[in-house]
Scaffold this motif. Structure first.
Motif, PDB file in Angstrom:
ATOM      1  N   GLN A  84      -4.868 -44.072   0.732  1.00  0.00           N
ATOM      2  CA  GLN A  84      -4.564 -45.507   0.683  1.00  0.00           C
ATOM      3  C   GLN A  84      -4.334 -46.055   2.088  1.00  0.00           C
ATOM      4  O   GLN A  84      -4.676 -47.190   2.380  1.00  0.00           O
ATOM      5  CB  GLN A  84      -3.321 -45.727  -0.179  1.00  0.00           C
ATOM      6  CG  GLN A  84      -2.866 -47.155  -0.308  1.00  0.00           C
ATOM      7  CD  GLN A  84      -1.585 -47.256  -1.118  1.00  0.00           C
ATOM      8  OE1 GLN A  84      -0.801 -46.313  -1.194  1.00  0.00           O
ATOM      9  NE2 GLN A  84      -1.371 -48.403  -1.733  1.00  0.00           N
ATOM     10  N   GLY A  85      -3.791 -45.241   2.964  1.00  0.00           N
ATOM     11  CA  GLY A  85      -3.493 -45.685   4.319  1.00  0.00           C
ATOM     12  C   GLY A  85      -4.643 -45.510   5.294  1.00  0.00           C
ATOM     13  O   GLY A  85      -4.511 -45.840   6.467  1.00  0.00           O
ATOM     14  N   GLU A  86      -5.766 -44.991   4.819  1.00  0.00           N
ATOM     15  CA  GLU A  86      -6.908 -44.760   5.701  1.00  0.00           C
ATOM     16  C   GLU A  86      -7.876 -45.942   5.656  1.00  0.00           C
ATOM     17  O   GLU A  86      -8.801 -45.971   4.861  1.00  0.00           O
ATOM     18  CB  GLU A  86      -7.646 -43.473   5.293  1.00  0.00           C
ATOM     19  CG  GLU A  86      -6.832 -42.223   5.490  1.00  0.00           C
ATOM     20  CD  GLU A  86      -7.558 -40.971   5.009  1.00  0.00           C
ATOM     21  OE1 GLU A  86      -8.578 -41.092   4.302  1.00  0.00           O
ATOM     22  OE2 GLU A  86      -7.092 -39.881   5.346  1.00  0.00           O
ATOM     23  N   PRO A  91      -4.611 -50.978   4.306  1.00  0.00           N
ATOM     24  CA  PRO A  91      -4.236 -49.769   5.022  1.00  0.00           C
ATOM     25  C   PRO A  91      -2.750 -49.408   4.920  1.00  0.00           C
ATOM     26  O   PRO A  91      -2.351 -48.352   5.349  1.00  0.00           O
ATOM     27  CB  PRO A  91      -4.605 -50.083   6.468  1.00  0.00           C
ATOM     28  CG  PRO A  91      -4.548 -51.566   6.564  1.00  0.00           C
ATOM     29  CD  PRO A  91      -4.919 -52.080   5.197  1.00  0.00           C
ATOM     30  N   ARG A  92      -1.936 -50.270   4.327  1.00  0.00           N
ATOM     31  CA  ARG A  92      -0.491 -50.014   4.213  1.00  0.00           C
ATOM     32  C   ARG A  92      -0.226 -49.093   3.024  1.00  0.00           C
ATOM     33  O   ARG A  92      -0.703 -49.325   1.920  1.00  0.00           O
ATOM     34  CB  ARG A  92       0.234 -51.335   4.032  1.00  0.00           C
ATOM     35  CG  ARG A  92       1.733 -51.188   4.028  1.00  0.00           C
ATOM     36  CD  ARG A  92       2.412 -52.562   3.995  1.00  0.00           C
ATOM     37  NE  ARG A  92       3.839 -52.422   3.945  1.00  0.00           N
ATOM     38  CZ  ARG A  92       4.532 -52.308   2.821  1.00  0.00           C
ATOM     39  NH1 ARG A  92       3.920 -52.339   1.670  1.00  0.00           N
ATOM     40  NH2 ARG A  92       5.849 -52.196   2.853  1.00  0.00           N
ATOM     41  N   ARG A  93       0.579 -48.052   3.260  1.00  0.00           N
ATOM     42  CA  ARG A  93       0.952 -47.128   2.188  1.00  0.00           C
ATOM     43  C   ARG A  93       2.188 -47.638   1.469  1.00  0.00           C
ATOM     44  O   ARG A  93       3.097 -48.195   2.072  1.00  0.00           O
ATOM     45  CB  ARG A  93       1.223 -45.743   2.757  1.00  0.00           C
ATOM     46  CG  ARG A  93      -0.006 -45.103   3.333  1.00  0.00           C
ATOM     47  CD  ARG A  93       0.310 -43.710   3.827  1.00  0.00           C
ATOM     48  NE  ARG A  93      -0.886 -43.113   4.371  1.00  0.00           N
ATOM     49  CZ  ARG A  93      -0.929 -42.452   5.510  1.00  0.00           C
ATOM     50  NH1 ARG A  93       0.155 -42.288   6.222  1.00  0.00           N
ATOM     51  NH2 ARG A  93      -2.062 -41.940   5.928  1.00  0.00           N
ATOM     52  N   SER A  94       2.234 -47.382   0.176  1.00  0.00           N
ATOM     53  CA  SER A  94       3.331 -47.855  -0.658  1.00  0.00           C
ATOM     54  C   SER A  94       4.574 -46.984  -0.486  1.00  0.00           C
ATOM     55  O   SER A  94       4.537 -45.786  -0.775  1.00  0.00           O
ATOM     56  CB  SER A  94       2.902 -47.827  -2.125  1.00  0.00           C
ATOM     57  OG  SER A  94       4.016 -47.936  -2.974  1.00  0.00           O
TER      58      SER A  94
END
Length: 159
Positions: A84-86, A91-94
């Protein structure tokens, strides 16, 4: 200021009394054999590391197939969270997903803290110790045996 607790206090009879006073009872049933499960080869390396680490964790001796399924689901979540962050549109991870992953790993006794809460202390085998530590532990065991045999001066014999 209170002194920090040590592991043996967590596993002491007093700790057992506390669990009983909270109404926690244990029902023992026969364990079934584990079903072999392979990790997803497409997982991110962090998910693979968690999978491999969990398999080598001493607490895994207590697992059943459902625990392995929980680990698999957790590694899937780790993989998705990292991917998810890639890049991409989000690009923000939860942070909530990270909390869920951490809670799932705690439920699997993945960390020392989680194992202590469950009343499990992993003890390294003597062959995993340095020669100095193995010699020291052997000396302590000899002193313990002497004390149990009634030789109350066993600790003073080395002086």
């Amino acid at each position: 200021m209170s002194r920090p607790r040590n592991r043996s206090e967590d596993l002491s009879p007093a700790g057992e009394r506390q669990r009983k006073s909270r109404g926690v009872s244990i029902t023992k049933v026969e364990a079934l054999p584990l079903m072999a499960v392979e990790p997803n080869p497409d997982w991110h390396r962090t998910a693979m590391l968690i999978w491999a680490s969990a398999q080598a964790n001493g607490a895994a001796a207590y697992w059943q197939t459902t625990d392995v399924a929980q680990l698999y689901l957790t590694c899937e979540a780790v993989n998705g969270w990292i991917r998810q962050g890639e890049g991409g549109s989000s690009p923000r991870r939860s942070p909530e997903m990270l909390r869920t992953i951490t809670q799932s790993l705690d439920a699997l006794m993945f960390t020392e803290t989680a194992r202590r809460k469950a009343g499990i202390e992993l003890v390294p085998e003597n062959n995993d110790l340095t020669p100095e530590m193995a010699a020291l532990m052997a000396e302590w065991e000899k002193e313990d045996e002497a004390l149990e045999a009634g030789d109350l001066n066993a600790e003073d014999d080395d002086e």
